[in-house]
Design a protein around this motif. Sequence first.
Motif, short mmCIF file in Angstrom:
data_model
loop_
_atom_site.label_atom_id
_atom_site.label_comp_id
_atom_site.label_asym_id
_atom_site.label_seq_id
_atom_site.Cartn_x
_atom_site.Cartn_y
_atom_site.Cartn_z
N LEU A 339 0.81 -1.29 -0.04
CA LEU A 339 -0.04 0.13 0.10
C LEU A 339 0.74 1.32 -0.02
O LEU A 339 0.52 2.24 -0.63
N GLY A 340 1.97 1.09 0.64
CA GLY A 340 3.10 1.96 0.63
C GLY A 340 3.59 2.46 -0.45
O GLY A 340 3.73 3.75 -1.01
N VAL A 341 3.89 1.57 -1.26
CA VAL A 341 4.39 1.51 -2.69
C VAL A 341 3.28 2.31 -3.75
O VAL A 341 3.91 3.04 -4.35
N ALA A 342 1.96 2.20 -3.35
CA ALA A 342 1.16 2.70 -4.05
C ALA A 342 1.02 4.24 -4.15
O ALA A 342 1.04 4.97 -4.82
N PHE A 343 1.49 4.60 -2.64
CA PHE A 343 1.46 6.11 -2.40
C PHE A 343 2.80 6.53 -2.97
O PHE A 343 2.71 7.83 -3.60
N SER A 344 3.78 5.82 -3.06
CA SER A 344 4.97 6.37 -3.61
C SER A 344 4.78 6.45 -5.24
O SER A 344 5.70 7.41 -5.65
N TYR A 345 4.22 5.72 -5.89
CA TYR A 345 4.04 5.88 -7.09
C TYR A 345 3.46 7.16 -7.67
O TYR A 345 3.95 7.85 -8.40
N ILE A 346 2.42 7.64 -6.85
CA ILE A 346 1.86 8.74 -7.19
C ILE A 346 2.75 9.95 -6.71
O ILE A 346 2.98 10.96 -7.30
N SER A 347 3.19 9.83 -5.50
CA SER A 347 4.22 10.91 -5.24
C SER A 347 5.46 11.04 -6.16
O SER A 347 5.93 12.25 -6.35
N ASN A 348 5.87 10.03 -6.58
CA ASN A 348 7.00 10.26 -7.52
C ASN A 348 6.72 11.00 -8.80
O ASN A 348 7.58 11.71 -9.54
N VAL A 349 5.46 11.00 -9.23
CA VAL A 349 5.07 12.07 -10.16
C VAL A 349 5.31 13.41 -10.29
O VAL A 349 5.83 14.04 -10.93
N PHE A 350 4.86 13.84 -8.97
CA PHE A 350 5.21 15.26 -8.41
C PHE A 350 6.57 15.61 -8.32
O PHE A 350 7.11 16.35 -8.65
N SER A 351 7.35 14.75 -7.52
CA SER A 351 8.93 15.13 -7.24
C SER A 351 9.57 14.97 -8.45
O SER A 351 10.36 16.03 -8.92
N SER A 352 9.28 13.97 -9.49
CA SER A 352 10.07 13.90 -10.77
C SER A 352 9.83 14.94 -11.71
O SER A 352 10.65 15.46 -12.37
N ALA A 353 8.47 15.51 -12.02
CA ALA A 353 8.15 16.65 -12.57
C ALA A 353 8.79 17.79 -12.25
O ALA A 353 9.55 18.70 -12.98
N SER A 354 9.05 18.04 -10.76
CA SER A 354 9.61 19.28 -10.23
C SER A 354 10.90 19.39 -10.60
O SER A 354 11.55 20.07 -10.77
N ILE A 355 11.63 18.11 -10.40
CA ILE A 355 12.92 17.76 -10.59
C ILE A 355 13.37 18.46 -12.03
O ILE A 355 14.36 19.28 -12.29
N ALA A 356 12.40 17.87 -12.85
CA ALA A 356 12.87 18.29 -14.35
C ALA A 356 12.65 19.66 -14.74
O ALA A 356 13.26 20.07 -15.60
N ILE A 357 11.98 20.35 -14.04
CA ILE A 357 11.93 21.73 -14.35
C ILE A 357 12.47 22.64 -13.48
O ILE A 357 12.14 23.80 -13.21
#
Length: 491
Positions: A339-357
């Motif tokens: 269940l924690g991995v599911a939360f991290s999947y979603i969280s990774n979208v926000f952090s990775s996009a922020s890093i890219a820009i």
Amino acid sequence: MPDPDSPKTIKKRVAISVIAQVVSQVLMGLLGVVILKIMTNDLGAGLYGTYVTIFTFVTTFSLLTDLGVNTITAREVAKHPDNAADIIGHNMGLRIFLSLVMIPLIFGLGFIIYPHESSQLHTGIFIMSIFLIFNVVWATSGGYFAAKIRNDVTARITLLQQVLFLAGVCIVSVLGWKLYGYIAAYVSAIAIGAIVLFCMTRNHIPVRPRVNIKIWQTVLKSSITLGIISIINVLYLKADTIMLSIMSGAHAVGIYGVAFLLITVFSGLPGYIMGALTPSMATASHTELREIVQKALHYMAFFSLLLVVGAVLVRHDVVLLVSSKDFIAAAEPFAILSLGVAFSYISNVFSSASIAIDKHHKFVYRSLMTLALNIALNLVLIPRYGIIGAACATTSSQLVGMIIGYRLFYTQTGLRLDYRVLIRPLIAGITAFAVGSVLFSQLHTGAPLLNCLLVAIFASIPYFAVLYATNGLPAEIKAGIGRVLPALKIN
């Protein structure tokens, strides 16, 4: 000849990169199951716990050899492809230097954190720490292919490393070399993969480690915030294992290590997907960035909910499949961590996009908060509930991290996403779990492998059916089904 920088070509490379990473991850997972089965049966819970403690300890501190440099490398090469050899060369030189500094430091910290442990653990830490140098060569060389959206190349090398590790594990098991042999097998696999990838990179650019103190300082100034975030994120993910090793001993770590390793097999997927998208996000317009992030969010929801359903249904069988009855207590932590991995999947979208820009700097506060929360929860829950408490602490902190990550992403970018894409996979997941539970309870067998296959059928069919009926399938998967099964006229 097609333009290599045209939107159509880039889109194709992204698709190939993601597919290659997913396929590689699945194959690595299967090989990992075999590796885990051999090691747990050969070492037992206590000695396997020592291996997990060594591995977790060394890889946790290995982040100090990165400090965000690798992510910056991929981003800068994507922006300045003509300077790829210089960028990668200087960053490789910097990280090799950091590795040489860290090896004796890690070895010394082992005596401080584990003062009363056997010499086996301390010697094992030293042997394992050698992998840092080769991991640096692998990661920086792979940065070139990541920037070129050729993650399929690194996927193949990663798979090669897993095959080599399995071969080494088989040899160690036959010869009876035990703990040190398994550590040496892992280090050797990483080393060979790193050398192969370095040679492949040199076929494209004349890369070599370079030393320039001023450039190193500039790189560190650009990457240090990201490095701090990465270190904190890894610490909070591994805090449970480290604290278990201190508070409960090697046996508890061995049991928990099975659950954690199973989760690790799946936890790399968002990084692969978002890594393939990073070059595109770094150069995208505001509108294009929203489209990329929206699609990524949809995929993460799709994969993560299916993972949770399957993990909860087969938690006991999958533990028996990859280890033995001695490790059955890992079943409940495995379900909770999924269940924690599911939360991290979603969280990774926000952090990775922020890093890219380059909007990631405030994420350090999120990382600090989740780390503090995880440590506090572990201090309270481990003494009372043991490995289940450790799993609950990690999952709870991942939920909080996801919520904070969303708020930071929105305030930094102003992008409004359509979060209804999360609802349909959630409904499909609940339906699949209900249907799968009923059917599985009636057809449950005494064979763990057969039970896992049954759940794959009972959970996947209703999951896909509900998403298809509600138009909740990602567009590419929907189109793929239409091509594979032309009888299904998906409009």
